[in-house]
Motif scaffolding. Structure first.
Motif, PDB file in Angstrom:
ATOM      1  N   ARG A 119       0.841  -1.210   0.000  1.00 37.02           N
ATOM      2  CA  ARG A 119       0.000   0.000   0.000  1.00 37.02           C
ATOM      3  C   ARG A 119       0.876   1.260   0.000  1.00 37.02           C
ATOM      4  O   ARG A 119       0.630   2.199  -0.757  1.00 37.02           O
ATOM      5  CB  ARG A 119      -0.915   0.011   1.228  1.00 37.02           C
ATOM      6  CG  ARG A 119      -2.085  -0.963   1.158  1.00 37.02           C
ATOM      7  CD  ARG A 119      -2.901  -0.918   2.450  1.00 37.02           C
ATOM      8  NE  ARG A 119      -3.437   0.412   2.695  1.00 37.02           N
ATOM      9  CZ  ARG A 119      -4.597   0.862   2.237  1.00 37.02           C
ATOM     10  NH1 ARG A 119      -5.348   0.066   1.491  1.00 37.02           N
ATOM     11  NH2 ARG A 119      -5.018   2.078   2.509  1.00 37.02           N
ATOM     12  N   ALA A 120       1.881   1.252   0.864  1.00 38.33           N
ATOM     13  CA  ALA A 120       2.765   2.410   0.953  1.00 38.33           C
ATOM     14  C   ALA A 120       3.510   2.635  -0.359  1.00 38.33           C
ATOM     15  O   ALA A 120       3.660   3.776  -0.822  1.00 38.33           O
ATOM     16  CB  ALA A 120       3.762   2.210   2.101  1.00 38.33           C
ATOM     17  N   ALA A 121       3.966   1.545  -0.977  1.00 37.50           N
ATOM     18  CA  ALA A 121       4.679   1.655  -2.258  1.00 37.50           C
ATOM     19  C   ALA A 121       3.766   2.209  -3.336  1.00 37.50           C
ATOM     20  O   ALA A 121       4.189   3.027  -4.174  1.00 37.50           O
ATOM     21  CB  ALA A 121       5.227   0.292  -2.665  1.00 37.50           C
ATOM     22  N   ALA A 122       2.499   1.795  -3.333  1.00 37.71           N
ATOM     23  CA  ALA A 122       1.545   2.284  -4.333  1.00 37.71           C
ATOM     24  C   ALA A 122       1.244   3.767  -4.134  1.00 37.71           C
ATOM     25  O   ALA A 122       1.160   4.534  -5.103  1.00 37.71           O
ATOM     26  CB  ALA A 122       0.259   1.470  -4.262  1.00 37.71           C
ATOM     27  N   LEU A 123       1.079   4.180  -2.885  1.00 37.71           N
ATOM     28  CA  LEU A 123       0.818   5.600  -2.604  1.00 37.71           C
ATOM     29  C   LEU A 123       1.963   6.468  -3.111  1.00 37.71           C
ATOM     30  O   LEU A 123       1.748   7.541  -3.691  1.00 37.71           O
ATOM     31  CB  LEU A 123       0.624   5.804  -1.099  1.00 37.71           C
ATOM     32  CG  LEU A 123      -0.760   5.446  -0.539  1.00 37.71           C
ATOM     33  CD1 LEU A 123      -0.739   5.437   0.977  1.00 37.71           C
ATOM     34  CD2 LEU A 123      -1.809   6.429  -1.061  1.00 37.71           C
ATOM     35  N   GLU A 124       3.181   6.006  -2.901  1.00 40.86           N
ATOM     36  CA  GLU A 124       4.341   6.770  -3.349  1.00 40.86           C
ATOM     37  C   GLU A 124       4.447   6.788  -4.872  1.00 40.86           C
ATOM     38  O   GLU A 124       4.740   7.814  -5.487  1.00 40.86           O
ATOM     39  CB  GLU A 124       5.613   6.187  -2.741  1.00 40.86           C
ATOM     40  CG  GLU A 124       6.873   6.951  -3.117  1.00 40.86           C
ATOM     41  CD  GLU A 124       8.116   6.407  -2.446  1.00 40.86           C
ATOM     42  OE1 GLU A 124       9.222   6.862  -2.797  1.00 40.86           O
ATOM     43  OE2 GLU A 124       7.994   5.512  -1.577  1.00 40.86           O
ATOM     44  N   MET A 125       4.173   5.642  -5.495  1.00 44.64           N
ATOM     45  CA  MET A 125       4.361   5.526  -6.942  1.00 44.64           C
ATOM     46  C   MET A 125       3.305   6.287  -7.734  1.00 44.64           C
ATOM     47  O   MET A 125       3.588   6.875  -8.792  1.00 44.64           O
ATOM     48  CB  MET A 125       4.357   4.049  -7.350  1.00 44.64           C
ATOM     49  CG  MET A 125       4.583   3.801  -8.836  1.00 44.64           C
ATOM     50  SD  MET A 125       4.646   2.030  -9.254  1.00 44.64           S
ATOM     51  CE  MET A 125       6.178   1.528  -8.479  1.00 44.64           C
ATOM     52  N   PHE A 126       2.063   6.334  -7.226  1.00 42.11           N
ATOM     53  CA  PHE A 126       0.960   6.863  -8.032  1.00 42.11           C
ATOM     54  C   PHE A 126       0.422   8.208  -7.558  1.00 42.11           C
ATOM     55  O   PHE A 126      -0.563   8.700  -8.101  1.00 42.11           O
ATOM     56  CB  PHE A 126      -0.174   5.838  -8.089  1.00 42.11           C
ATOM     57  CG  PHE A 126       0.191   4.591  -8.831  1.00 42.11           C
ATOM     58  CD1 PHE A 126       0.176   4.557 -10.216  1.00 42.11           C
ATOM     59  CD2 PHE A 126       0.591   3.455  -8.146  1.00 42.11           C
ATOM     60  CE1 PHE A 126       0.536   3.417 -10.905  1.00 42.11           C
ATOM     61  CE2 PHE A 126       0.948   2.300  -8.824  1.00 42.11           C
ATOM     62  CZ  PHE A 126       0.931   2.285 -10.215  1.00 42.11           C
ATOM     63  N   ALA A 127       1.051   8.798  -6.555  1.00 45.15           N
ATOM     64  CA  ALA A 127       0.554  10.072  -6.041  1.00 45.15           C
ATOM     65  C   ALA A 127       0.887  11.239  -6.976  1.00 45.15           C
ATOM     66  O   ALA A 127       0.184  12.254  -6.991  1.00 45.15           O
ATOM     67  CB  ALA A 127       1.130  10.339  -4.651  1.00 45.15           C
ATOM     68  N   GLY A 128       1.953  11.123  -7.765  1.00 46.77           N
ATOM     69  CA  GLY A 128       2.377  12.212  -8.653  1.00 46.77           C
ATOM     70  C   GLY A 128       1.596  12.249  -9.952  1.00 46.77           C
ATOM     71  O   GLY A 128       0.837  11.337 -10.288  1.00 46.77           O
ATOM     72  N   ARG A 129       1.794  13.316 -10.711  1.00 44.73           N
ATOM     73  CA  ARG A 129       1.080  13.488 -11.981  1.00 44.73           C
ATOM     74  C   ARG A 129       1.650  12.580 -13.065  1.00 44.73           C
ATOM     75  O   ARG A 129       0.930  12.106 -13.940  1.00 44.73           O
ATOM     76  CB  ARG A 129       1.160  14.953 -12.433  1.00 44.73           C
ATOM     77  CG  ARG A 129       0.457  15.922 -11.479  1.00 44.73           C
ATOM     78  CD  ARG A 129       0.546  17.349 -11.983  1.00 44.73           C
ATOM     79  NE  ARG A 129      -0.113  17.502 -13.281  1.00 44.73           N
ATOM     80  CZ  ARG A 129      -0.128  18.646 -13.964  1.00 44.73           C
ATOM     81  NH1 ARG A 129       0.489  19.707 -13.483  1.00 44.73           N
ATOM     82  NH2 ARG A 129      -0.743  18.706 -15.123  1.00 44.73           N
ATOM     83  N   ASP A 130       2.949  12.362 -13.031  1.00 40.50           N
ATOM     84  CA  ASP A 130       3.590  11.536 -14.061  1.00 40.50           C
ATOM     85  C   ASP A 130       3.627  10.072 -13.625  1.00 40.50           C
ATOM     86  O   ASP A 130       4.659   9.416 -13.659  1.00 40.50           O
ATOM     87  CB  ASP A 130       5.011  12.044 -14.319  1.00 40.50           C
ATOM     88  CG  ASP A 130       5.633  11.389 -15.560  1.00 40.50           C
ATOM     89  OD1 ASP A 130       4.864  11.018 -16.461  1.00 40.50           O
ATOM     90  OD2 ASP A 130       6.866  11.250 -15.595  1.00 40.50           O
ATOM     91  N   ARG A 131       2.488   9.586 -13.199  1.00 39.82           N
ATOM     92  CA  ARG A 131       2.396   8.222 -12.658  1.00 39.82           C
ATOM     93  C   ARG A 131       2.399   7.199 -13.797  1.00 39.82           C
ATOM     94  O   ARG A 131       2.038   7.511 -14.938  1.00 39.82           O
ATOM     95  CB  ARG A 131       1.124   8.073 -11.836  1.00 39.82           C
ATOM     96  CG  ARG A 131      -0.134   8.301 -12.644  1.00 39.82           C
ATOM     97  CD  ARG A 131      -1.408   8.077 -11.840  1.00 39.82           C
ATOM     98  NE  ARG A 131      -2.565   8.321 -12.688  1.00 39.82           N
ATOM     99  CZ  ARG A 131      -3.241   9.462 -12.746  1.00 39.82           C
ATOM    100  NH1 ARG A 131      -2.866  10.491 -11.994  1.00 39.82           N
ATOM    101  NH2 ARG A 131      -4.286   9.588 -13.535  1.00 39.82           N
ATOM    102  N   PRO A 132       2.779   5.939 -13.486  1.00 38.33           N
ATOM    103  CA  PRO A 132       2.687   4.864 -14.482  1.00 38.33           C
ATOM    104  C   PRO A 132       1.239   4.643 -14.918  1.00 38.33           C
ATOM    105  O   PRO A 132       0.308   4.888 -14.148  1.00 38.33           O
ATOM    106  CB  PRO A 132       3.229   3.639 -13.734  1.00 38.33           C
ATOM    107  CG  PRO A 132       4.090   4.206 -12.649  1.00 38.33           C
ATOM    108  CD  PRO A 132       3.415   5.481 -12.238  1.00 38.33           C
TER     109      PRO A 132
END
Length: 342
Positions: free
Chosen positions: A230-243
């Motif tokens: 969950r923590a990894a997902a929050l960090e990875m997808f919180a930005g605008r240039d997300r995967p």
């Protein structure tokens, strides 16, 4: 003062009541030994009447065989492993073995402690599910003549047999599937970095991306744990240039990632982010997740594990084998189907 403690019922008492020899009683209660149906019926009836129970550990000291298999597992919160433990236990019981389940973490010290407990039970064999073994322990088990099979893990140590899915090929197929579905910015959430499953799945995924002319944009680590995924997902997808697509190293973490994407970040799966996992546990097919996943052939893995263990128990000269079984990509609604090519 009279002693009110009842005397212990022995196999000789059962033999006298059943009218058979003591060795016949022993054969009835020894898995794999032969006894006529009539003898079995008489001995079982006498044993029930007297309340007799065979002392398995005492018999082990006499015969050198405990008929016990030690099963070590680390991730019972991952839905794949309760299923594996259940099916391994059933199949080993069919072979006349009792199963003792031990919990361990992936830390070396914890595995060492658990292994010492297992060896104290004079087990006939050991299955390590989701944990690894040090070379020192491998040597000790080899010296004691106790075969070890790694389940869903592998190590280069030639003294250890192993049974795995072709994790490299699974990761490779997932990469091709995501790119074929139109993914342009791809992420990966890893499991425990020291696990062979994690290493091989990521290697296959990177290979597949390269073959498709793509590369990895972002990487996180979930360590096979729900909270860390969950923590990894929050960090990875919180930005605008997300995967716009992510491969998560197993389904247990993928569920956590999907919950974050939809529940915390308000993103659509697969509209905003395509998600793929690995294992294909039953919950993957539930409508709530409808998760694309690479299916591990659990029944075949269990069968190969039991077969390998029985072979080595019967003949310690049999060389340990490393089985690598084929899996299958199961495409569902969490990813896009392949786009039509012009």
């Amino acid at each position: 003062m009279a002693n009110d403690t009842p005397s212990k019922v022995t196999s000789l008492d059962v033999a006298r009541l059943a009218g058979v020899s003591q060795s016949a009683v022993s054969r009835v209660f020894t898995p794999g030994a032969s006894a006529s149906k009539r003898t079995v019926e008489k001995v079982r009836k006498a044993a029930e009447e007297l309340g007799y129970r065979p002392n398995i550990l005492a018999r082990a000291m006499i015969t050198g065989k405990s008929r016990i298999i030690g099963l070590v597992v680390a991730y019972l919160d991952n839905y794949f492993y309760p299923l594996a433990v259940e099916r391994l236990s059933v199949e080993l019981q069919k072979q006349g073995y009792h199963v003792l389940v031990f919990m361990a973490s992936n830390t070396v010290g914890d595995v060492e402690t658990v292994m010492q407990e297992i060896l104290d039970y004079q087990v006939d064999g050991i299955v390590l599910a989701s944990v690894s073994m040090s070379s020192v322990l491998a040597a000790r088990c080899d010296d004691l003549g106790i075969p070890v099979v790694l389940f869903n893990r592998t190590q280069p140590d030639t003294r250890l047999a192993s049974v795995t899915t072709d994790n490299v090929e699974g990761g490779r197929q997932i990469a091709h599937h995501l790119i074929a579905g139109g993914a342009q910015r791809v992420g990966y959430i890893a499991g425990f970095e020291g696990a062979s499953t994690q290493i091989d799945r990521e290697a296959g995924f990177l290979k597949g991306l390269a073959e498709a002319g793509a590369s990895l944009q972002d990487r996180g680590v979930g360590n096979f744990l729900h909270d860390q995924a969950r923590a990894a997902a929050l960090e990875m997808f919180a930005g605008r240039d997300r995967p716009d697509a992510v491969f998560v190293c197993n389904d247990h973490m993928a569920f956590a990632v999907m919950d974050v994407l939809r529940g915390k970040l308000g993103l659509d799966v697969p509209g905003d982010v395509a998600v793929a996992g690995f294992d294909d546990v039953p919950i993957s097919a539930w409508a709530a997740y409808d998760l694309t996943s690479f299916r591990q052939p659990l029944n075949a893995m269990v069968a190969a594990t039991v077969e390998t263990l029985m072979e080595r128990i019967a003949d310690d000269a049999v060389m340990p084998r490393k089985h690598k079984l084929s899996g299958q990509l199961i495409a569902r609604g969490s990813t896009h189907p392949a786009k039509d090519t012009p």
